[in-house]
Design a protein around this motif. Structure first.
Motif, short mmCIF file in Angstrom:
data_model
loop_
_atom_site.label_atom_id
_atom_site.label_comp_id
_atom_site.label_asym_id
_atom_site.label_seq_id
_atom_site.Cartn_x
_atom_site.Cartn_y
_atom_site.Cartn_z
N PHE A 1 -0.54 69.82 -56.09
CA PHE A 1 -0.19 70.06 -54.68
C PHE A 1 -0.68 71.44 -54.26
N SER B 1 2.16 59.59 -55.39
CA SER B 1 2.39 61.01 -55.13
C SER B 1 2.60 61.24 -53.64
N VAL C 1 -3.25 63.79 -56.75
CA VAL C 1 -2.82 64.80 -55.76
C VAL C 1 -3.88 65.89 -55.69
N PHE D 1 -0.20 60.98 -50.97
CA PHE D 1 -1.50 61.49 -51.45
C PHE D 1 -2.25 60.41 -52.22
#
Lengths: 462, 462
Positions: B252, A70, B425, A97
């Motif tokens: 995110f 990610s 994430v 990430f």
């Protein structure tokens, strides 16, 4: 600002500075440049990012950029020299990430069988096919809401937990708060349901229709869209124990009206999905079932044929081929019969009406002949029955008789009968299995691959 | 052609010939004229129809036109001399579909208590209040879909049947296809779940969050909107055993992002309902709770306050009043504390963040202090908590430790942990109890009156 990849791909202008976030799908390196494809689930294609060897920490970042990792990437959009993409990104900054160890991450580039992917219910949505399926599923669902809302129907939430078995059809799941290891018993030795949460046995609903009728008697036009359950031990590619159903119910409406609604409804959903998911639908047509687009166009292009069950039986009797199940008046139509009618006789969707009362549910309106009911099945080429519906029996005395003939206890239906006692009206409705619609739309062979977390015998994972 | 009464009332022109269908709400006769109010559920007001004694069969039709009777009426629109209605209908033809015997029809003109109406779950939607509730409920639901769809979120259907208990919180309903009167047992004497439908114990979901996280890791932004269950023996005006939840999940995204989404989301829903159901909302403000419109305006007018739990505790400790439950750092906030903060300190919605880890779920992201987690509760004046959410723990090792500390079996969460192993994430999400939102919006005192068929202890009727 973070943008979705679909928007960047469609509207981004060369020179624009953007930030995108997503997961690495593929990576290849050549001559000091690395090309990675980033996908954020907003579209099938993803976006190509070019990483130059001069980027700070190039080597250490590169090591983490394997499939499944990610990232957040900032950079500048440039025209893409590559085929099939308008723009690509020149990366100026990359944050990783989370890595995805190539040694253990199960979704590598090679193709996996859908069967294998079902064991990875927590990861399979990251593949091209399942990604496309769930985008199309969402588009279908929204098209359904939009159709009914635009026509003034209310979305009503009928109950999941119920004390009644809508059609007396059985195959019910029992719901209890009792401890099965220590069930309380009455003096007579039966399970003491008075100690259960609801004070009596409760089940998962098999249909919201009867309650939808309640709501239609107040709001005229309503629809349900929710989960329904069948404890049927069927390990097939068309059965789920938990599936979503759409059940519109219209007051002041007869069977002809219901057929008009069903046809307009199906056409609207197909039209909307073709418009909103062209990329995904092309994918299905290329990779899954090459007749998907032709089937959709066929549905949009033609008025559905409408014939009675008796006419259908006559056509089938005249067919110059033999069926596994012979046809005679009174038997239910099998898949082979339905496909013959839609694919060979009419070459388009067919609505069959007025089935024998003996093979249909008690609540369907009895015709004057006393033998048939105002039922309808909408049959589509390739898949067979996609919608089933009927005009409902609105006459109190006839309904009472039909309940008794079906061997059901009249007292269980006191409120359903009250709807006929007080302000009864002609009304009709139909039901559509949502997963079968998505299967039909996408060409996916197994229904377990069109619902995120399928429930089938021995399978309740994730 | 049949038209809906709402459309006729708003757009019909004097002189137009129309046909309407619906149910009689009221009737009064004077000097050879009869005035009936017809309602079809499309709006609160209904339409006034004037029946002249010269109409063929006037007497026999009149006899059937009592409250609850269903009719089709054709006639001409004329300007209405009456107050509060633009047009009315001069009837030229009336068909009565179904009468409603005034001797037995339970919904006569006089007012009924909501408690009494709950025993008439099959008829109560025909009353003014419940009609308005379910129109507002529908508008809320559509506003929710519209908000998320416009922002590129996918509606995902997380499973209703599950083998896991999302938070280890208990209060689960068991689902089985076994015959409780004849449970199979193993040699050791335990219930033999290998013979059950899923081959192991299964439950009704209490939350779709964990599965929504799976989907967010593929599509970035998703939301659930479906039924959830709690076998909690709470006979209160705020608890249901079956209720609908909305659970968005954003990849995110950190807690600040989640707060932005939650605030924009709530404002959108309130704004949309005020726009789409002004007549119904006015009704609630006049008849149910005179603060309903002011509360809605307050939500739209202000930026939500954002404070930490520790700040909240300090404010509560300083309060010049005593609470039933004294406040100190570490205890959960009670309704009286939440109302003090929203109604007396800030006089608007407040988002409280960073609660003690010990009183929140294991999946919430641990702060650097090691004592608090990135949780948030959105508190609203009058109702208290309306949304609960958090940034999720995305770090594998921390999450493993938290699961173990919570006393939960690590192996049950293998797939949830895999999401942290492969492309983890930062992500966040929240949950909203849909019925509580409708309660909040309408001012209805009892949650059983904002869902069509409430399920509560000892109550699974209709």
């Amino acid at each position: 600002m973070t943008q979705r990849i679909r928007d960047i791909s469609q509207q981004g202008q060369p020179g624009e500075v953007i930030t995108l976030q997503g997961w690495v799908r593929t990576r290849r390196s050549t001559k000091g440049l690395t090309f990675i494809n980033i996908n954020d689930g907003s579209s099938m294609a993803g976006l190509q990012v070019v990483v130059n060897a001069e980027l700070p920490d190039y080597e250490s970042i590169l090591k983490q950029l394997s499939t499944g990792a990610s990232v957040s990437i900032s950079g500048t959009l440039v025209e893409s020299p590559g085929k099939g993409q308008r723009v690509e990104v020149q990366a100026s900054q990359i944050t990783v990430f989370g890595a995805a160890d190539p040694e253990t991450y199960p979704l590598q580039k090679k193709r996996h069988s859908f069967e294998f992917l079902r064991t990875l219910g927590h990861l399979r949505s990251r593949t091209n096919t399942l990604g496309a399926v769930f985008r199309v599923r969402n588009a279908c669902a929204q098209a359904i809401h939009q159709f009914f809302q635009d026509q003034g129907f209310l979305w009503v939430h009928t109950p999941i937990l119920t004390a009644s078995d809508c059609e007396g059809a059985g195959e019910l799941f029992t719901v209890t708060s009792l401890d099965l290891e220590q069930l309380p018993h009455t003096q007579a030795g039966a399970v003491d349901f008075s100690q259960d949460f609801f004070g009596k046995p409760a089940y998962l609903t098999v249909s919201g229709q009867l309650e939808a009728e309640i709501m239609a008697m107040a709001f005229t036009n309503v629809y349900t869209f929710g989960p329904t359950f069948r404890a049927e031990n069927s390990n097939t590619s068309r059965h789920l124990a938990e599936f979503w159903m759409v059940e519109p119910e219209m007051a002041f409406c007869d069977l002809d009206g219901a057929m008009d609604w069903a046809e307009a409804f199906l056409k609207h959903v197909f039209r909307t999905v073709l418009e909103q998911c062209p990329e995904d639908m092309d994918f299905f047509n290329q990779r899954i079932d090459t007749s998907v687009l032709a089937t959709a166009e066929n549905i949009l292009a033609h008025e559905f044929e409408r014939i009675t069950y008796s006419e259908a039986v006559t056509l089938l009797a005249k067919a110059d081929r033999s069926f596994e199940f012979p046809v005679e008046w009174g038997v239910d139509l099998q898949s082979e019969h339905e496909r013959y009618l839609t694919e060979e006789v009419f070459k388009k969707p067919v609505i069959v009406t007025d089935y024998p009362a003996a093979i249909k549910a008690f609540y369907m309106r009895l015709n004057q002949d006393g033998n048939t009911v105002r039922a309808m099945d909408v049959l589509a080429p390739k898949v067979g029955e996609i919608i089933g519906g009927s005009q409902r029996e609105e006459r109190l005395e006839v309904l009472e008789r039909r309940i008794q003939t079906a061997g059901l206890p009249l007292e269980d239906y006191w409120w359903y009968l009250d709807l006929r006692r007080y302000g009864t009206v002609p009304h009709a409705g139909f039901g559509l299995g949502f997963e079968r619609l998505v299967q039909f739309m996408t060409g996916m062979a197994n229904i377990r691959d069109v619902i995120p977390f399928p429930r089938t015998p021995d399978n309740v994972e994730f």
